[in-house]
Design a protein around this motif. Structure first.
Motif, PDB file in Angstrom:
ATOM      1  N   PRO A  32      54.307   3.621  -8.367  1.00  0.00           N
ATOM      2  CA  PRO A  32      54.324   2.177  -8.666  1.00  0.00           C
ATOM      3  C   PRO A  32      55.368   1.391  -7.873  1.00  0.00           C
ATOM      4  N   ILE A 115      51.414   7.657 -12.833  1.00  0.00           N
ATOM      5  CA  ILE A 115      52.019   6.509 -12.151  1.00  0.00           C
ATOM      6  C   ILE A 115      52.799   5.642 -13.138  1.00  0.00           C
ATOM      7  N   GLN A 116      52.988   6.153 -14.347  1.00  0.00           N
ATOM      8  CA  GLN A 116      53.703   5.391 -15.382  1.00  0.00           C
ATOM      9  C   GLN A 116      55.212   5.664 -15.298  1.00  0.00           C
ATOM     10  N   PRO A 117      56.023   4.779 -15.924  1.00  0.00           N
ATOM     11  CA  PRO A 117      57.479   4.871 -15.754  1.00  0.00           C
ATOM     12  C   PRO A 117      58.100   6.122 -16.375  1.00  0.00           C
ATOM     13  N   ASN A 142      68.422  -2.551 -15.256  1.00  0.00           N
ATOM     14  CA  ASN A 142      67.597  -2.536 -16.470  1.00  0.00           C
ATOM     15  C   ASN A 142      66.823  -3.838 -16.662  1.00  0.00           C
ATOM     16  N   GLY A 171      58.854   2.753 -12.946  1.00  0.00           N
ATOM     17  CA  GLY A 171      57.603   2.027 -12.760  1.00  0.00           C
ATOM     18  C   GLY A 171      57.501   0.733 -13.547  1.00  0.00           C
ATOM     19  N   ALA A 172      58.025   0.720 -14.764  1.00  0.00           N
ATOM     20  CA  ALA A 172      57.910  -0.496 -15.568  1.00  0.00           C
ATOM     21  C   ALA A 172      58.805  -1.599 -15.015  1.00  0.00           C
ATOM     22  N   GLN A 175      57.112  -3.031 -12.041  1.00  0.00           N
ATOM     23  CA  GLN A 175      55.867  -3.776 -12.242  1.00  0.00           C
ATOM     24  C   GLN A 175      56.031  -5.022 -13.097  1.00  0.00           C
ATOM     25  N   MET A 176      57.063  -5.065 -13.941  1.00  0.00           N
ATOM     26  CA  MET A 176      57.137  -6.189 -14.871  1.00  0.00           C
ATOM     27  C   MET A 176      57.734  -7.425 -14.218  1.00  0.00           C
ATOM     28  N   LEU A 259      65.384   1.248 -18.157  1.00  0.00           N
ATOM     29  CA  LEU A 259      64.411   0.702 -19.098  1.00  0.00           C
ATOM     30  C   LEU A 259      64.655   1.173 -20.529  1.00  0.00           C
ATOM     31  N   ARG A 262      66.664  -0.989 -22.618  1.00  0.00           N
ATOM     32  CA  ARG A 262      66.025  -2.203 -23.164  1.00  0.00           C
ATOM     33  C   ARG A 262      65.384  -1.892 -24.521  1.00  0.00           C
ATOM     34  N   SER A 263      64.612  -0.793 -24.596  1.00  0.00           N
ATOM     35  CA  SER A 263      64.053  -0.367 -25.889  1.00  0.00           C
ATOM     36  C   SER A 263      65.182  -0.150 -26.891  1.00  0.00           C
ATOM     37  N   ILE A 338      57.045   5.695 -22.976  1.00  0.00           N
ATOM     38  CA  ILE A 338      58.289   4.931 -23.126  1.00  0.00           C
ATOM     39  C   ILE A 338      58.741   5.009 -24.585  1.00  0.00           C
ATOM     40  N   GLN A 340      59.678   3.864 -27.994  1.00  0.00           N
ATOM     41  CA  GLN A 340      59.452   2.588 -28.668  1.00  0.00           C
ATOM     42  C   GLN A 340      60.650   2.267 -29.557  1.00  0.00           C
TER      43      GLN A 340
END
Lengths: 357, 178
Positions: A32, A115-117, A142, A171-172, A175-176, A259, A262-263, A338, A340
């Motif tokens: 990503p 392909i995910q974070p 972050n 990846g997140a 992409q975000m 990331l 952040r969660s 990720i 939660q």
């Protein structure tokens, strides 16, 4: 500060690199991370640099090696499998003390993975990664804003210490979209005079400059190792960066980067609403690791929860910092999942019971 | 004010661009925003969703477990996200695409026949703007002007001739839930 823009993390990073005076970008597309390369392909040549899509990641990192030998600001970016391919070249650069900016927009592994974070490349990033005894400076953004901010810092540190600097993203974050403001940054004021070692052609009979990572005499090789280790100690002393959030009255300390911080921040807010005193320490530099700060906080809090997007990697460095003085719990998701916020809150509650809060 | 929403449907329905437009509009009004897509190997026809957060204060996490509002445009998305709306929250769904309607009693549910309405306007692709309009009439997060500012950024310039029909769709959607 300039105007506020809404950008993807990958784009913000690329724009910041151009503003920081990058003159060469060498890369190979991989999700990503691809928006970063695409942004460079669209913009870099028109703004005074060279964009080159290499035939592979192995080629790209060796182009970075060569171009860095001229002392100009150069970079590459990739995602996990591509970063593995680059390790040989990175080890060479660490030995030859060449500055550059590396970006790993991490995806879930091992293998080709997803392909995910993910944060599964932590060990590879902070413990060397390639062969031999070396370190990179590792920066962990972050937010989209930090995806930009840490680029300037990354280039500055790379130049200051003649060391490859890595931005470890995921990846997140790539992409975000979030709003981002690019700071005032005068490139000329930040460039370091590298003329004592660059290989840009010999003038006026000056002594020859020779960039290599091959030293067949082991006495010489040990000397170079000692020099590198001394440099890493100086970096450890001077360049540790972290963010402390509500640690003043905390019973439970979360340690999280990128990331997952952040969660975790959201989990912190939810837990505080329920009356649990939670704080967070977020390493911004993963090497150098904020060992002293964590050690200090461990004397104040009753338990530590480390949250990562992997099977438990940074948690080892937290253990090394704190020893066995207080309980250290871990929560992680793997393979592109990720953590939660509500899952983290549950872990906070479990730990609170365990340490009798 | 802190609104956390999920927008979900098929790729090609304008799910991601609807979310992006809303995020831009929030930024135009100097709010803190985050937009995060569930990106995958799928393109047109696959499922797509994005989380949008618009807030007066710093957005702590773009990763959230439950939502104030879910906007769902197809059946698989309804099944995935109905249970993740916070009690007292809002669920808006596209009723031409969803045969088995939501069943929860503790949230506000609105059915919008946006596909039919978009065809009446004469441009099926404005379906997403009708839904967005309906959402904004229940949750006035940002103004119509800001949405149009956002749309200018999201729509490539060669499609800017479509701005008026999108505005019409947005306003039609607002009327539907007045």
């Amino acid at each position: 500060m300039g105007k506020k823009l809404l950008m993807k993390g990958n784009e913000a990073l690329a724009e910041a690199a151009i503003r920081a005076g990058v003159k060469g970008y060498f890369g190979y597309p991989i999700t990503p991370q691809s928006e970063l390369l695409e942004y460079m392909a669209t913009n870099l040549d028109a703004r005074g640099g060279v964009f080159l899509q290499a035939e592979s990641e192995v080629a790209a990192i060796n182009m970075v090696y060569g171009a860095s030998g001229t002392g100009t600001r150069v970079m590459t970016s990739t995602s996990s499998p591509g970063f593995s391919l680059m390790q040989e070249g990175i080890s060479y650069m660490a030995c030859a003390e060449l500055p550059c900016l590396l970006v790993n927009v991490v995806r879930g592994g091992p293998g080709l993975g997803t392909i995910q974070p993910s944060q599964g490349d932590y060990f590879q990033a902070v413990k060397g990664g390639g062969h031999g005894d070396y370190k990179l400076i590792v920066l962990a953004p972050n937010s989209v804003q930090e995806m930009a901010d840490l680029v300037y810092l990354g280039f500055d540190l790379a130049d200051k210490y003649r060391i490859p600097t890595l931005i470890l993203s995921d990846g997140a974050l790539g992409q975000m979209m979030e709003s981002v403001e690019f700071p005032e940054y005068n490139v000329e004021e930040h460039l370091v005079d590298h003329s004592s070692w660059t290989t840009i052609g010999r003038e006026n009979g000056r002594e020859q400059h020779y960039i290599t990572s091959l030293h067949l005499l082991s006495e010489k090789m040990e000397e170079i190792n000692i020099h590198l280790q001394d440099k890493y100690k100086i970096i450890q002393k001077n360049e540790t960066r972290f963010e402390s959030i509500q640690t003043e009255d905390a019973d439970i300390l979360i340690v999280a980067f990128g990331l997952s911080s952040r969660s975790s921040q959201k989990a912190l807010e939810l837990a505080r609403e329920q009356g649990l005193k939670v704080g967070m320490l977020r390493p911004i530099t993963l090497f150098p690791f904020p060992t002293d700060e964590i050690k200090h906080l461990a004397q104040i809090v009753k338990g530590i929860l480390v949250v990562e997007m992997n099977a438990g990697q940074m948690v080892e460095d937290v253990h090394l910092s704190v020893g066995n003085n207080i309980p250290i719990d871990f929560y992680g998701r793997m393979g592109g999942m990720i953590p939660q916020p509500d899952e983290i809150v549950e872990k906070i509650k479990d730990l609170s019971k365990q340490v009798k809060i | 004010m802190n609104e956390e929403l999920i927008i979900a449907g098929f790729g090609g329905q304008g799910v991601l661009s609807m979310g992006m437009t809303l995020a831009y509009a929030g930024m135009v009004e100097d709010k803190q925003v985050a937009w995060i897509p569930s990106y995958g190997p799928e393109m047109r026809g696959g499922t797509a969703n994005c989380t949008v957060i618009v807030s007066d204060t710093r957005v702590s996490s773009p990763i959230i477990s439950s939502y104030d509002t879910a906007i769902v445009l197809n059946q698989p998305s309804l099944e995935k996200f109905e249970s993740r709306v916070k009690p007292g929250g809002t669920l808006i769904y596209e009723s031409n695409n969803i045969l088995n309607p939501p069943t929860r009693k503790d949230i506000n549910i609105y059915a919008i026949p946006a596909t039919v309405e978009a065809n009446k306007i004469g441009n099926a692709k404005t379906m997403n703007m009708i839904i967005l309009g309906a959402f904004l009439s229940k949750t006035p997060l940002v103004s119509v002007n800001s949405i149009m500012e956002g749309l200018k950024k999201v729509l490539p310039e060669r499609h800017h001739n479509l701005l008026p029909v999108n505005e019409k769709a947005l306003k039609r959607g607002m009327e539907l839930l007045k």
